[in-house]
Scaffold this motif. Sequence first.
Motif, PDB file in Angstrom:
ATOM      1  N   ASP A 506      26.124  25.082   7.594  1.00 31.67           N
ATOM      2  CA  ASP A 506      26.587  23.791   7.094  1.00 31.67           C
ATOM      3  C   ASP A 506      25.743  22.620   7.570  1.00 31.67           C
ATOM      4  O   ASP A 506      26.143  21.467   7.419  1.00 31.67           O
ATOM      5  CB  ASP A 506      28.057  23.571   7.511  1.00 31.67           C
ATOM      6  CG  ASP A 506      28.975  24.638   6.948  1.00 31.67           C
ATOM      7  OD1 ASP A 506      28.794  24.995   5.768  1.00 31.67           O
ATOM      8  OD2 ASP A 506      29.853  25.128   7.691  1.00 31.67           O
ATOM      9  N   ASP A 507      24.591  22.901   8.153  1.00 34.82           N
ATOM     10  CA  ASP A 507      23.710  21.836   8.633  1.00 34.82           C
ATOM     11  C   ASP A 507      22.350  21.965   7.956  1.00 34.82           C
ATOM     12  O   ASP A 507      21.466  22.677   8.432  1.00 34.82           O
ATOM     13  CB  ASP A 507      23.555  21.907  10.156  1.00 34.82           C
ATOM     14  CG  ASP A 507      22.809  20.701  10.713  1.00 34.82           C
ATOM     15  OD1 ASP A 507      22.265  19.915   9.915  1.00 34.82           O
ATOM     16  OD2 ASP A 507      22.772  20.537  11.946  1.00 34.82           O
ATOM     17  N   PRO A 508      22.159  21.275   6.819  1.00 39.44           N
ATOM     18  CA  PRO A 508      20.902  21.433   6.070  1.00 39.44           C
ATOM     19  C   PRO A 508      19.681  20.882   6.791  1.00 39.44           C
ATOM     20  O   PRO A 508      18.549  21.134   6.366  1.00 39.44           O
ATOM     21  CB  PRO A 508      21.171  20.662   4.776  1.00 39.44           C
ATOM     22  CG  PRO A 508      22.234  19.681   5.118  1.00 39.44           C
ATOM     23  CD  PRO A 508      23.093  20.355   6.147  1.00 39.44           C
ATOM     24  N   SER A 509      19.887  20.140   7.870  1.00 38.71           N
ATOM     25  CA  SER A 509      18.739  19.605   8.604  1.00 38.71           C
ATOM     26  C   SER A 509      18.041  20.684   9.427  1.00 38.71           C
ATOM     27  O   SER A 509      16.924  20.472   9.906  1.00 38.71           O
ATOM     28  CB  SER A 509      19.177  18.461   9.524  1.00 38.71           C
ATOM     29  OG  SER A 509      20.014  18.937  10.575  1.00 38.71           O
ATOM     30  N   LEU A 510      18.697  21.839   9.588  1.00 35.68           N
ATOM     31  CA  LEU A 510      18.133  22.934  10.385  1.00 35.68           C
ATOM     32  C   LEU A 510      17.837  24.140   9.501  1.00 35.68           C
ATOM     33  O   LEU A 510      18.471  24.322   8.455  1.00 35.68           O
ATOM     34  CB  LEU A 510      19.117  23.337  11.494  1.00 35.68           C
ATOM     35  CG  LEU A 510      19.456  22.271  12.528  1.00 35.68           C
ATOM     36  CD1 LEU A 510      20.558  22.770  13.460  1.00 35.68           C
ATOM     37  CD2 LEU A 510      18.219  21.869  13.319  1.00 35.68           C
ATOM     38  N   PRO A 511      16.903  24.992   9.901  1.00 46.44           N
ATOM     39  CA  PRO A 511      16.672  26.228   9.148  1.00 46.44           C
ATOM     40  C   PRO A 511      17.943  27.076   9.098  1.00 46.44           C
ATOM     41  O   PRO A 511      18.717  27.100  10.068  1.00 46.44           O
ATOM     42  CB  PRO A 511      15.569  26.927   9.943  1.00 46.44           C
ATOM     43  CG  PRO A 511      14.896  25.845  10.726  1.00 46.44           C
ATOM     44  CD  PRO A 511      15.973  24.851  11.049  1.00 46.44           C
TER      45      PRO A 511
END
Length: 646
Positions: A506-511
Motif C-alpha cells: 500500500d506504499d507506492p513510493s517503495l518497491p
Amino acid sequence: MKTVLFFISILTFPNFLFSQESKVKFGQVSQQHLAMKVYDPDPEASAVIISKVGWLRYDIAQEEYPLTETRHIVIKLLTQSALDVYGNVEIRYAANNYSKIGNIKAMVHLPDGTEVKVDNTQIFEEATNDFWSSKKIAFPKLIPGAIIEYQYNILSNDVFEPVDWFFQEEIPIIYSELKTQIPEFFDYIILAQGSGLDHKEREVINQSTYNVDFVNHTFINKDVPALKEECCITTMDDYYSRIRFRLNMIKPRLGAHEPIMNSWKKVSELLFDHQNWGGQINNKRPGELVLEAAGIPVAISTNQMETARKLYDYVNHHIQWNEWNSYGTSKSISEILKAKSTDSGSLNKLIWAGLTQAGISVKPILISTRSNGKAIELYPFMDQFDHLLLLANIDGKDVWIDAGNKKVPFGTVNPNSMNSRGLVVDKVNPVWINIKPTDSKTTYLLKGKLNPDGNIEGTIESRFTGYHAFYQRVYAAEEKDKYGEDLLVSGTNAIKLTALELINKDDPSLPLQLKAAVNHPSGNATPDKIYLSHIFPADMAINPFKLESRTYPIEMNYPSETTMIMNLELPEGYVIEALPEPIRYVTESNGIQVVYEATQSPGKLNVTMKYVLKQLYFEAAEYETLKSLYDQRKQKFNEQIVLTKV
C-alpha cells in the motif's frame, strides 16, 4: 513528429465534378447482400459494413445549429457473435446545447427479406456525463445473416471541428462516402490519415439565394479491409483511415480575415489569461487555499521535495477524479476544493497552484493521453489535448507530477499519460518535449532444490519497481486472494505460490516485494532421467503478436526489464546431461534484448533469463522481426534441461 507525420497528411484537391447523386438509399438492401453468408475478401469477418455514407451541410439561414450531419449506415451481421457486438448501436453527441440529434430511423432486414422497423421504444436516451449524451438503438429479432440499417441527423454549433469521418474500422467496409457543403468564408485544414482514398472531389458552387460560394467536397473509399486491433498501440483511432476538418480561418466578405489557429504562443497566452487556468496561478489566493487544505504552512518552502510530496498525497487521497479527462479549465480551485471531485487536469492544477505559491518552479504541459490518440504538433488544435501534466524543478531536479491514481507514486507519470510528447505552455517560448517514463524493473529469484521425482521445492523472492510495481498493485487489489496464481509458469502450467507475502503493498513510493513458497512438479521423471522445465514469468510465455501482418506501428508506453534467476540444488546421484545453449537475441537497433544462460557446478544448477525493452516505437515493417523474436524467446524458455542418474 515521426509517428504523426507517418499517418497525417494535408489533403490537396484537384477539381472534379461534384456529384449530387447519393449511391445509397434508405431501405434498399440488395438481394445479393441479403444472401451473403461469408464476406469473400475476409472470410473470418463477423460482420461487414455494406455502406457508410455521410453528408455535412451548413445552413446560412440557421442561426442556431447551422451544421447538419446526416449519417446512413448499413451493416451485415454474419455470425452469432456479431449480434452482441453490433446489434446495439450507440450514437454519441455533445450535450449542453452544443448539438442535438434527430430524425432517427432504423430497421432490420432478415435474410428471407422480412423487414422489421425499430420503433421509438427501442431507442433510448442516456446522459454519459456533463459533456456527452448518447442515443442507443436496440435492434430486434436479430439472427445471423440479418442486416441492420440506421440513419440520423446531428445538428451542431461546432464550426471549429465539424466532422471526423472514419473510412476504416475493425470490420471491413464495402463502400464509404463523405460529402461536405460549407460556405467558403470558413477556411478549413483537412487532415487525411492512413491509406489513400479511392476518390476525392472539390468544387466551388455559388448559392444564388445568398450569393455565397460554397466549397463542396466528396471523399469515397471502397473495399476497405478491416484493421484488427492488437497490443502495443495508443488507440486504434490513430491508425484507421480517416478525414478530419479543423477550422483555420474565418474570411468574411468585408473586414479582415480572422485567424483561428494562430500559433502555440497565442494558445499559451489565451490559456494563461483564462480565469480558471492561468488566472488561478497568477492569483495568489487559489494556491494558498491548496496549501491550507493540505496542511502546509503558507510560506516559501525550505524543503521543496517534502512540500511537493505532501501536495501530491493530499490531492491524490482527498480530491477524487471524476473519470473525466481535461486540461483543467472548467472549475476554479475554490470550487474544486469544495466539491472534492474534478477532472484529471484540474487535479494537477491544484498541485501546480500550491507549488507555485510555495516558491517551486513548475512547467505546465498539455498532452493527449494514449486512449485519446496522438497529438499533432504542426497545428495548434486545442481540442486534441485532454490532460495536464506538471514538470517541477525541485531542489535543482526535474520531477514529473501526475495525480489521479493512488497506486502511482510521486514523480511518476500515469501509464495512460505516456504518449510520447507534450506541449510546455509558456507565454514566451512554448515548446514540445518528450515525456519521460519511470524505469520499470522486475527481478525474480528462485532458490530451492530439485527432488528425484522432478518436484521443485523452494522460495521465490520478487522485486517490482516503476510501472511493474503499479500493475502488480492493481492486480493484487483486483484478484485479492487469487493474486499470484498465474504469476509464474512452468511449461504450460501455472505455478501455485503458497505462504505469499506482499511487502509495501500500500506504499507506492517503495518497491513492491513478494515472498512465497514454491512446491511444483516442474520435471518429468523416469527411472534414470529428469526432464526439467524452467519456471519463468507468465508474460514471457506468450507472444503478444499474433496477426499474419500488421500495417500500423508498434508503440510501447514505457521501457522495462524483467529478470528470472533459478538457483537449484540437484538431487543426489544426478548430473546434468544437457543444457540449452545460451542465447542473446538483440534487435538491430538494440531496442530489445532476450538473454538466456544456464550454468552448472557440482550439485547445482543456475539459470538466468532476461528480457529488456529499451526502444518504444517500431515501424510496421519491423513487425515480422519482433514477432519472430518473441517466438524465439518462448521457445528458448520452454526448452528442457536433462538430468541423468549416475
